[in-house]
Enzyme design. Structure first.
Site, PDB file in Angstrom:
ATOM      1  CG  ASN A 211      77.748  50.908  18.641  1.00  0.00           C
ATOM      2  OD1 ASN A 211      78.260  52.028  18.552  1.00  0.00           O
ATOM      3  ND2 ASN A 211      76.459  50.720  18.781  1.00  0.00           N
TER       4      ASN A 211
ATOM      5  CG  HIS B 231      75.596  55.755  15.721  1.00  0.00           C
ATOM      6  ND1 HIS B 231      76.689  55.457  16.505  1.00  0.00           N
ATOM      7  CD2 HIS B 231      74.587  54.961  16.154  1.00  0.00           C
ATOM      8  CE1 HIS B 231      76.337  54.524  17.383  1.00  0.00           C
ATOM      9  NE2 HIS B 231      75.073  54.209  17.188  1.00  0.00           N
TER      10      HIS B 231
ATOM     11  CB  ALA C 262      78.841  30.034   8.805  1.00  0.00           C
TER      12      ALA C 262
ATOM     13  CB  CYS D  84      75.300  56.338  20.231  1.00  0.00           C
ATOM     14  SG  CYS D  84      75.041  54.619  20.646  1.00  0.00           S
TER      15      CYS D  84
ATOM     16  CB  SER E  85      67.145  49.829  18.436  1.00  0.00           C
ATOM     17  OG  SER E  85      67.772  48.762  17.760  1.00  0.00           O
TER      18      SER E  85
ATOM     19  CE  LYS F  73      69.682  45.683   6.036  1.00  0.00           C
ATOM     20  NZ  LYS F  73      68.661  44.883   6.710  1.00  0.00           N
TER      21      LYS F  73
ATOM     22  CD  GLU G 275      75.237  54.372  25.426  1.00  0.00           C
ATOM     23  OE1 GLU G 275      74.452  53.662  26.062  1.00  0.00           O
ATOM     24  OE2 GLU G 275      75.191  54.516  24.181  1.00  0.00           O
TER      25      GLU G 275
ATOM     26  CB  SER H  60      68.765  54.360  21.775  1.00  0.00           C
ATOM     27  OG  SER H  60      69.175  53.548  20.708  1.00  0.00           O
TER      28      SER H  60
ATOM     29  CB  THR I 267      75.843  44.990  17.914  1.00  0.00           C
ATOM     30  OG1 THR I 267      74.986  44.895  19.065  1.00  0.00           O
ATOM     31  CG2 THR I 267      75.238  44.202  16.779  1.00  0.00           C
TER      32      THR I 267
HETATM   33  N1  ACO Z   1      74.460  34.754   6.539  1.00  0.00           N
HETATM   34  C1  ACO Z   1      74.190  36.023   6.125  1.00  0.00           C
HETATM   35  N2  ACO Z   1      73.265  36.816   6.714  1.00  0.00           N
HETATM   36  C2  ACO Z   1      72.605  36.329   7.783  1.00  0.00           C
HETATM   37  C3  ACO Z   1      72.832  35.030   8.272  1.00  0.00           C
HETATM   38  C4  ACO Z   1      73.804  34.225   7.596  1.00  0.00           C
HETATM   39  N3  ACO Z   1      74.099  32.994   8.005  1.00  0.00           N
HETATM   40  N4  ACO Z   1      72.028  34.838   9.326  1.00  0.00           N
HETATM   41  C5  ACO Z   1      71.313  35.966   9.502  1.00  0.00           C
HETATM   42  N5  ACO Z   1      71.665  36.870   8.565  1.00  0.00           N
HETATM   43  C6  ACO Z   1      71.178  38.252   8.405  1.00  0.00           C
HETATM   44  C7  ACO Z   1      69.706  38.392   8.642  1.00  0.00           C
HETATM   45  O1  ACO Z   1      68.975  38.094   7.465  1.00  0.00           O
HETATM   46  C8  ACO Z   1      69.610  39.850   9.039  1.00  0.00           C
HETATM   47  O2  ACO Z   1      69.666  40.641   7.883  1.00  0.00           O
HETATM   48  P1  ACO Z   1      68.692  41.916   7.729  1.00  0.00           P
HETATM   49  O3  ACO Z   1      69.147  42.887   8.781  1.00  0.00           O
HETATM   50  O4  ACO Z   1      68.951  42.381   6.360  1.00  0.00           O
HETATM   51  O5  ACO Z   1      67.310  41.428   7.975  1.00  0.00           O
HETATM   52  C9  ACO Z   1      70.915  40.094   9.804  1.00  0.00           C
HETATM   53  O6  ACO Z   1      71.782  39.009   9.427  1.00  0.00           O
HETATM   54  C10 ACO Z   1      70.748  40.052  11.298  1.00  0.00           C
HETATM   55  O7  ACO Z   1      70.031  38.880  11.631  1.00  0.00           O
HETATM   56  P2  ACO Z   1      68.748  38.948  12.574  1.00  0.00           P
HETATM   57  O8  ACO Z   1      68.169  37.597  12.696  1.00  0.00           O
HETATM   58  O9  ACO Z   1      67.874  40.089  12.184  1.00  0.00           O
HETATM   59  O10 ACO Z   1      69.517  39.310  13.927  1.00  0.00           O
HETATM   60  P3  ACO Z   1      68.950  39.417  15.364  1.00  0.00           P
HETATM   61  O11 ACO Z   1      67.548  39.888  15.380  1.00  0.00           O
HETATM   62  O12 ACO Z   1      69.283  38.174  16.062  1.00  0.00           O
HETATM   63  O13 ACO Z   1      69.875  40.620  15.933  1.00  0.00           O
HETATM   64  C11 ACO Z   1      70.113  43.033  16.055  1.00  0.00           C
HETATM   65  C12 ACO Z   1      70.227  41.781  15.189  1.00  0.00           C
HETATM   66  C13 ACO Z   1      68.631  43.323  16.335  1.00  0.00           C
HETATM   67  C14 ACO Z   1      70.742  44.211  15.330  1.00  0.00           C
HETATM   68  C15 ACO Z   1      70.858  42.787  17.405  1.00  0.00           C
HETATM   69  O14 ACO Z   1      72.206  42.535  17.155  1.00  0.00           O
HETATM   70  C16 ACO Z   1      70.741  43.941  18.378  1.00  0.00           C
HETATM   71  O15 ACO Z   1      69.757  44.039  19.114  1.00  0.00           O
HETATM   72  N6  ACO Z   1      71.767  44.838  18.445  1.00  0.00           N
HETATM   73  C17 ACO Z   1      71.796  45.977  19.362  1.00  0.00           C
HETATM   74  C18 ACO Z   1      70.854  47.086  18.940  1.00  0.00           C
HETATM   75  C19 ACO Z   1      71.385  47.952  17.809  1.00  0.00           C
HETATM   76  O16 ACO Z   1      72.551  47.981  17.526  1.00  0.00           O
HETATM   77  N7  ACO Z   1      70.466  48.746  17.192  1.00  0.00           N
HETATM   78  C20 ACO Z   1      70.831  49.709  16.174  1.00  0.00           C
HETATM   79  C21 ACO Z   1      70.547  51.152  16.485  1.00  0.00           C
HETATM   80  S1  ACO Z   1      70.634  51.580  18.179  1.00  0.00           S
HETATM   81  C22 ACO Z   1      72.304  51.600  18.749  1.00  0.00           C
HETATM   82  O17 ACO Z   1      73.156  52.208  18.187  1.00  0.00           O
HETATM   83  C23 ACO Z   1      72.639  50.810  19.962  1.00  0.00           C
END
Ligand code: ACO
Length: 451
Positions: free
Chosen positions: A325, A246, A31, A116, A208, A255, A82, A359, A158
């Site tokens: 997104n 974006h 959660a 994007c 990414s 961040k 895209e 990207s 996302t």
């Molecule tokens: N409560 C609060 N926070 C939590 C919980 C929880 N229960 N569980 C996880 N989190 C946090 C993590 O600590 C992490 O925080 P951090 O980013 O500060 O490290 C965050 O939630 C995400 O968790 P991760 O385990 O890192 O997530 P995961 O690796 O499974 O996936 C990601 C995240 C990589 C963004 C994925 O959704 C993805 O691939 N998205 C598409 C790519 C993307 O959007 N990239 C960005 C730029 S490119 C573009 O625009 C497409």
């Protein structure tokens, strides 16, 4: 010509969404992962009734209707997307069906694609055209839209969907700064769509994020350098009233603002650091390229930047949190959110930065000013009113259970290449004025209607 920029703007988003708290439960993740970790509340999605042609047309038609635009007065129409459904025929050519009704065919521009970033490229093309010797005195329209969908897995929350249409011309209330745009373009395999048989991207999530942050560092520093050439007193974030990004998901944007502060910190003299960044001197020897995932840097600058985030960036995230997104439209959803959070009086004379990232990768930092003459003021008030009307529809969307959302994604996946095809998605749930797919025939030609 002077003050070339955005004269009017309309947004379209789907009438259905999935709640991110429910999606966490359905996906069996802890959660808070999507809602707190990614900072997302709701995710808009389309059934098989909508595609890229239809959502762009819905946004375009709304812009034309709301502004009583005579299509003979439009000399350029650009699309950024895209979401590819045809390797040759552009979305723009489908949008011309609306122009054909008025017998208007003398319209330059086609589609632009790189993840994007296409919406920003389209906007620059339109602005450049108005400022060029090719300009014939007419206005331009930019449409940016995408259906962002991911396969099952960590990237799925996302996703999102939506389109924005913008009217471009001189004497605009939102004016792009000239000569200070800063780009960073390079080759990366962070997110790409090499499988033409699938609607889903290949995505290296961690890479990414690193690419996004490194593009931000590069664009921001170059933008500041260019700004200081024209305004020697330019003080980075302190000189900007708003900072828009974006938004793949809201947490990355927060961040990113912290990252902008870290850049300002590294660029400051030791005296400025003491004064403007008290207690952060430990980070003086840290390097940009070594700190993309440095928890200490992130934590310290997230804490430092929190009030700046609340003031300059958070208001731009309303749409991103509630739709997800929208790829090429994401930054412009950010712009719309930011504008409706203020009154025209609060906005006049303000300057804000915009960071566009696609990207692969293509990125630019640029800035806009809100023009302070009276005619621009009334255009701005009209633009904000109209956006407010559109955004109020966020509240009347239908919440769809994650299981049904997942089934809907399966239907899209299964039929991505089916022809002939009759979509099964409901028409009843669509907002009035929405274009929808009626039929794909055996020659894969698509036919639409408007609700
Ligand atoms: N409560 C609060 N926070 C939590 C919980 C929880 N229960 N569980 C996880 N989190 C946090 C993590 O600590 C992490 O925080 P951090 O980013 O500060 O490290 C965050 O939630 C995400 O968790 P991760 O385990 O890192 O997530 P995961 O690796 O499974 O996936 C990601 C995240 C990589 C963004 C994925 O959704 C993805 O691939 N998205 C598409 C790519 C993307 O959007 N990239 C960005 C730029 S490119 C573009 O625009 C497409």
């Amino acid at each position: 010509v002077e003050n070339v920029g955005i004269l009017a703007m309309e947004l379209y988003f789907p009438s259905q969404y999935v709640d991110q708290t429910e999606l966490e439960k359905f996906d069996g993740v802890s959660a808070g992962k999507y809602t707190v970790g990614l900072g997302q509340t709701k995710m808009g999605f389309c059934t098989d009734r909508e595609d890229i042609n239809s959502i762009c047309m819905t946004a375009l038609h709304r812009l034309i209707e709301k502004n009583n635009i005579n299509l003979h007065d439009i000399g350029r129409l650009e699309v950024g997307t895209e979401t590819i459904i045809d390797k040759s025929k552009s979305v723009k050519t489908y949008l011309m069906t609306l122009f054909a009704e008025q017998g208007a065919t003398d319209v330059e521009g086609i589609d632009t694609t790189n993840a994007c970033y296409g919406g920003t490229a389209a906007l620059f093309n339109a602005v450049n055209w108005v400022e060029s010797s090719s300009w014939d005195g007419r206005k331009a329209i930019v449409v940016a839209g995408d259906i962002a969908v991911y396969g099952k897995g960590p990237a799925r929350p996302t996703g999102g969907a939506g389109a924005v249409a913008m009217l471009i011309g001189p004497d605009a209330p939102l004016v792009l700064d000239c000569g200070v745009r800063a780009s960073y373009m390079t080759h990366a395999y962070d997110f790409y769509k090499p499988d033409l048989a699938s609607e889903f991207p290949y995505v290296d999530g961690k890479l990414s994020i690193q690419c996004y942050l490194s593009a931000l560092d590069n664009c921001y520093n170059l933008y500041c350098k260019k700004m200081r050439k024209v305004e020697p007193d330019f003080k980075g974030l302190l000189s900007l009233d708003g900072m828009l990004f974006h938004s793949p998901y809201s947490k990355l944007v927060q961040k990113s603002l912290a990252r902008v502060c870290f850049n300002d910190f590294l660029n400051a003299t030791p005296e400025q650091r003491e004064q403007q960044f008290p207690g952060l001197s430990d980070f003086s020897s840290h390097k940009l390229e070594e700190t993309y995932f440095d928890r200490d840097v992130e934590k310290a600058f997230m804490a430092y930047s929190e009030p700046l985030f609340d003031e300059k960036t958070k208001p731009s995230l309303h749409i991103a949190k509630n739709i997800g997104n929208m790829y090429t439209a994401s930054l412009y959803g950010g712009l719309a959110s930011y504008l409706v959070s203020k009154s025209p009086e609060q906005l006049i004379g303000k300057k804000f930065g915009l960071f566009s990232y696609g990207s692969g990768l293509a990125s630019t930092m640029y800035s806009m000013n809100i023009c302070n003459d009276m005619s621009a003021g009334s255009k701005l008030a009209k633009l904000i009113n109209s956006l407010n009307e559109g955004l109020s529809m966020l509240e009347i969307r239908q919440s769809i259970p994650p299981s049904q959302f997942s089934e809907s994604m399966d239907v899209r996946t299964k039929n991505y290449h089916t022809a002939p095809y009759q979509p099964s998605g409901s028409i009843d749930t669509l907002f009035p004025g929405t274009y929808y797919l009626v039929d794909i025939d055996d020659l894969r030609r698509r036919f639409y209607k408007r609700k």
